[in-house]
Write a protein that holds these residues in place. Structure first.
Motif, PDB file in Angstrom:
ATOM      1  N   MET A   1      26.001  58.507  31.534  1.00 51.41           N
ATOM      2  CA  MET A   1      25.655  58.761  30.152  1.00 51.41           C
ATOM      3  C   MET A   1      26.524  57.872  29.263  1.00 51.41           C
ATOM      4  SD  MET A   1      25.144  62.402  28.264  1.00 51.41           S
ATOM      5  CE  MET A   1      23.946  62.853  29.481  1.00 51.41           C
ATOM      6  N   ASN A   2      26.030  57.538  28.142  1.00 51.60           N
ATOM      7  CA  ASN A   2      26.708  56.651  27.207  1.00 51.60           C
ATOM      8  C   ASN A   2      28.010  57.272  26.704  1.00 51.60           C
ATOM      9  OD1 ASN A   2      27.414  55.104  24.975  1.00 51.60           O
ATOM     10  ND2 ASN A   2      25.281  54.693  24.457  1.00 51.60           N
ATOM     11  N   ALA A   3      29.068  56.452  26.717  1.00 45.18           N
ATOM     12  CA  ALA A   3      30.380  56.947  26.260  1.00 45.18           C
ATOM     13  C   ALA A   3      30.343  57.311  24.779  1.00 45.18           C
ATOM     14  CB  ALA A   3      31.454  55.900  26.527  1.00 45.18           C
ATOM     15  N   ILE A   4      29.573  56.594  23.988  1.00 51.34           N
ATOM     16  CA  ILE A   4      29.477  56.903  22.555  1.00 51.34           C
ATOM     17  C   ILE A   4      28.875  58.303  22.370  1.00 51.34           C
ATOM     18  CG2 ILE A   4      28.339  56.272  20.383  1.00 51.34           C
ATOM     19  CD1 ILE A   4      28.613  53.348  21.269  1.00 51.34           C
ATOM     20  N   PHE A   5      27.858  58.614  23.152  1.00 53.62           N
ATOM     21  CA  PHE A   5      27.263  59.945  23.085  1.00 53.62           C
ATOM     22  C   PHE A   5      28.290  60.999  23.484  1.00 53.62           C
ATOM     23  CE2 PHE A   5      25.054  63.461  25.294  1.00 53.62           C
ATOM     24  CZ  PHE A   5      24.366  63.977  24.212  1.00 53.62           C
ATOM     25  N   GLY A   6      29.023  60.732  24.552  1.00 53.96           N
ATOM     26  CA  GLY A   6      30.023  61.684  25.024  1.00 53.96           C
ATOM     27  C   GLY A   6      31.093  61.955  23.989  1.00 53.96           C
ATOM     28  N   TRP A   7      31.631  60.904  23.389  1.00 58.68           N
ATOM     29  CA  TRP A   7      32.667  61.096  22.370  1.00 58.68           C
ATOM     30  C   TRP A   7      32.095  61.740  21.121  1.00 58.68           C
ATOM     31  CZ3 TRP A   7      37.376  61.559  23.659  1.00 58.68           C
ATOM     32  CH2 TRP A   7      37.889  60.871  24.742  1.00 58.68           C
ATOM     33  N   SER A   8      30.828  61.486  20.833  1.00 59.26           N
ATOM     34  CA  SER A   8      30.181  62.146  19.690  1.00 59.26           C
ATOM     35  C   SER A   8      30.066  63.646  19.935  1.00 59.26           C
ATOM     36  CB  SER A   8      28.793  61.556  19.436  1.00 59.26           C
ATOM     37  OG  SER A   8      28.886  60.194  19.104  1.00 59.26           O
ATOM     38  N   VAL A   9      29.710  64.020  21.148  1.00 56.00           N
ATOM     39  CA  VAL A   9      29.632  65.444  21.492  1.00 56.00           C
ATOM     40  C   VAL A   9      31.004  66.086  21.364  1.00 56.00           C
ATOM     41  CG1 VAL A   9      29.238  67.081  23.383  1.00 56.00           C
ATOM     42  CG2 VAL A   9      27.585  65.262  22.943  1.00 56.00           C
ATOM     43  N   LEU A  10      32.039  65.417  21.858  1.00 54.96           N
ATOM     44  CA  LEU A  10      33.387  65.968  21.764  1.00 54.96           C
ATOM     45  C   LEU A  10      33.842  66.089  20.310  1.00 54.96           C
ATOM     46  CD1 LEU A  10      35.101  64.253  24.811  1.00 54.96           C
ATOM     47  CD2 LEU A  10      34.235  66.590  24.617  1.00 54.96           C
ATOM     48  N   ALA A  11      33.442  65.148  19.468  1.00 51.82           N
ATOM     49  CA  ALA A  11      33.760  65.253  18.038  1.00 51.82           C
ATOM     50  C   ALA A  11      33.051  66.457  17.423  1.00 51.82           C
ATOM     51  CB  ALA A  11      33.367  63.966  17.307  1.00 51.82           C
ATOM     52  N   LEU A  12      31.816  66.700  17.843  1.00 54.21           N
ATOM     53  CA  LEU A  12      31.080  67.865  17.342  1.00 54.21           C
ATOM     54  C   LEU A  12      31.685  69.172  17.853  1.00 54.21           C
ATOM     55  CD1 LEU A  12      27.402  66.579  17.596  1.00 54.21           C
ATOM     56  CD2 LEU A  12      28.768  66.931  15.523  1.00 54.21           C
ATOM     57  N   VAL A  13      32.232  69.157  19.060  1.00 58.53           N
ATOM     58  CA  VAL A  13      32.924  70.343  19.578  1.00 58.53           C
ATOM     59  C   VAL A  13      34.147  70.633  18.708  1.00 58.53           C
ATOM     60  CG1 VAL A  13      34.271  71.245  21.516  1.00 58.53           C
ATOM     61  CG2 VAL A  13      32.073  70.147  21.935  1.00 58.53           C
ATOM     62  N   PHE A  14      34.876  69.589  18.348  1.00 62.26           N
ATOM     63  CA  PHE A  14      36.044  69.778  17.478  1.00 62.26           C
ATOM     64  C   PHE A  14      35.612  70.308  16.106  1.00 62.26           C
ATOM     65  CE2 PHE A  14      39.210  68.027  14.442  1.00 62.26           C
ATOM     66  CZ  PHE A  14      40.271  68.837  14.824  1.00 62.26           C
ATOM     67  N   LEU A  15      34.532  69.753  15.563  1.00 64.33           N
ATOM     68  CA  LEU A  15      34.004  70.261  14.295  1.00 64.33           C
ATOM     69  C   LEU A  15      33.619  71.721  14.436  1.00 64.33           C
ATOM     70  CD1 LEU A  15      32.940  69.864  11.397  1.00 64.33           C
ATOM     71  CD2 LEU A  15      30.767  69.124  12.421  1.00 64.33           C
ATOM     72  N   ASP A  16      33.031  72.089  15.552  1.00 64.25           N
ATOM     73  CA  ASP A  16      32.655  73.475  15.803  1.00 64.25           C
ATOM     74  C   ASP A  16      33.879  74.384  15.789  1.00 64.25           C
ATOM     75  OD1 ASP A  16      30.816  75.525  16.415  1.00 64.25           O
ATOM     76  OD2 ASP A  16      31.164  75.277  18.566  1.00 64.25           O
ATOM     77  N   GLU A  17      34.964  73.932  16.381  1.00 67.71           N
ATOM     78  CA  GLU A  17      36.202  74.714  16.383  1.00 67.71           C
ATOM     79  C   GLU A  17      36.720  74.907  14.959  1.00 67.71           C
ATOM     80  OE1 GLU A  17      38.598  72.338  18.976  1.00 67.71           O
ATOM     81  OE2 GLU A  17      37.279  72.715  20.683  1.00 67.71           O
ATOM     82  N   LEU A  18      36.666  73.848  14.155  1.00 72.78           N
ATOM     83  CA  LEU A  18      37.101  73.945  12.757  1.00 72.78           C
ATOM     84  C   LEU A  18      36.212  74.898  11.967  1.00 72.78           C
ATOM     85  CD1 LEU A  18      37.937  70.213  11.962  1.00 72.78           C
ATOM     86  CD2 LEU A  18      39.541  72.062  12.487  1.00 72.78           C
ATOM     87  N   LEU A  19      34.916  74.852  12.229  1.00 69.32           N
ATOM     88  CA  LEU A  19      33.985  75.753  11.543  1.00 69.32           C
ATOM     89  C   LEU A  19      34.254  77.207  11.919  1.00 69.32           C
ATOM     90  CD1 LEU A  19      30.663  73.714  11.862  1.00 69.32           C
ATOM     91  CD2 LEU A  19      31.990  74.114   9.774  1.00 69.32           C
ATOM     92  N   ALA A  20      34.598  77.455  13.172  1.00 71.20           N
ATOM     93  CA  ALA A  20      34.916  78.823  13.589  1.00 71.20           C
ATOM     94  C   ALA A  20      36.155  79.326  12.853  1.00 71.20           C
ATOM     95  CB  ALA A  20      35.121  78.881  15.102  1.00 71.20           C
ATOM     96  N   VAL A  21      37.163  78.489  12.754  1.00 72.41           N
ATOM     97  CA  VAL A  21      38.385  78.869  12.032  1.00 72.41           C
ATOM     98  C   VAL A  21      38.052  79.146  10.563  1.00 72.41           C
ATOM     99  CG1 VAL A  21      40.614  77.984  11.222  1.00 72.41           C
ATOM    100  CG2 VAL A  21      39.956  77.706  13.607  1.00 72.41           C
ATOM    101  N   ALA A  22      37.228  78.305   9.968  1.00 74.28           N
ATOM    102  CA  ALA A  22      36.827  78.503   8.572  1.00 74.28           C
ATOM    103  C   ALA A  22      36.050  79.808   8.400  1.00 74.28           C
ATOM    104  CB  ALA A  22      35.991  77.318   8.094  1.00 74.28           C
ATOM    105  N   ALA A  23      35.237  80.160   9.388  1.00 74.07           N
ATOM    106  CA  ALA A  23      34.464  81.403   9.315  1.00 74.07           C
ATOM    107  C   ALA A  23      35.381  82.615   9.229  1.00 74.07           C
ATOM    108  CB  ALA A  23      33.539  81.520  10.527  1.00 74.07           C
ATOM    109  N   PHE A  24      36.479  82.581   9.971  1.00 71.52           N
ATOM    110  CA  PHE A  24      37.438  83.691   9.882  1.00 71.52           C
ATOM    111  C   PHE A  24      38.083  83.744   8.504  1.00 71.52           C
ATOM    112  CE2 PHE A  24      37.334  83.196  14.553  1.00 71.52           C
ATOM    113  CZ  PHE A  24      36.975  84.493  14.874  1.00 71.52           C
ATOM    114  N   GLY A  25      38.332  82.580   7.917  1.00 72.00           N
ATOM    115  CA  GLY A  25      38.867  82.545   6.560  1.00 72.00           C
ATOM    116  C   GLY A  25      37.885  83.094   5.541  1.00 72.00           C
TER     117      GLY A  25
END
Length: 115
Positions: A1-25
């Motif tokens: 699989m394309n490395a750009i796609f992989g790193w994009s998914v990992l960036a979205l996972v990090f964004l997801d983690e930030l969104l979860a933290v914001a949801a608690f706030g």
């Protein structure tokens, strides 16, 4: 699989983690004592994530890590729902399932293990 796609998914996972933290706030903002909960709940979520769910979590493992992720993202979605943001709650839950599911692909997991 394309490395750009992989790193994009990992960036979205990090964004997801930030969104979860914001949801608690967001949930803490609607409760008393607001001044305490608005920052205490996100810090608690980050601590749980660091200890149990992050790739290098000291107490994570093949059972604990996925379970911690389900609990954190599930409670974050529930917090948004309870705060009156039902649409955002469903969107966060769906987004979390999709990006974390994609992150389990072997070609993307390799990127995490290399880093």
């Amino acid at each position: 699989m394309n490395a750009i796609f992989g790193w994009s998914v990992l960036a979205l996972v990090f964004l997801d983690e930030l969104l979860a933290v914001a949801a608690f706030g967001v949930w803490g903002w609607d409760r008393d004592p607001r001044w305490l909960l608005v920052w205490l709940l996100p810090i608690a979520a980050m601590t749980v994530w660091f200890l149990l769910a992050s790739p290098k979590a000291p107490y994570g493992g093949p059972v604990v890590r996925p379970l911690a992720k389900v609990v954190v993202f599930g409670l974050a979605s529930l917090a948004l729902w309870d705060a009156g943001h039902e649409g955002w709650a469903v969107a966060l839950l769906v987004f979390s399932v999709v990006v974390n599911g994609l992150a389990l692909l072997p070609s993307i997991r390799v990127l995490v293990e290399e880093g």
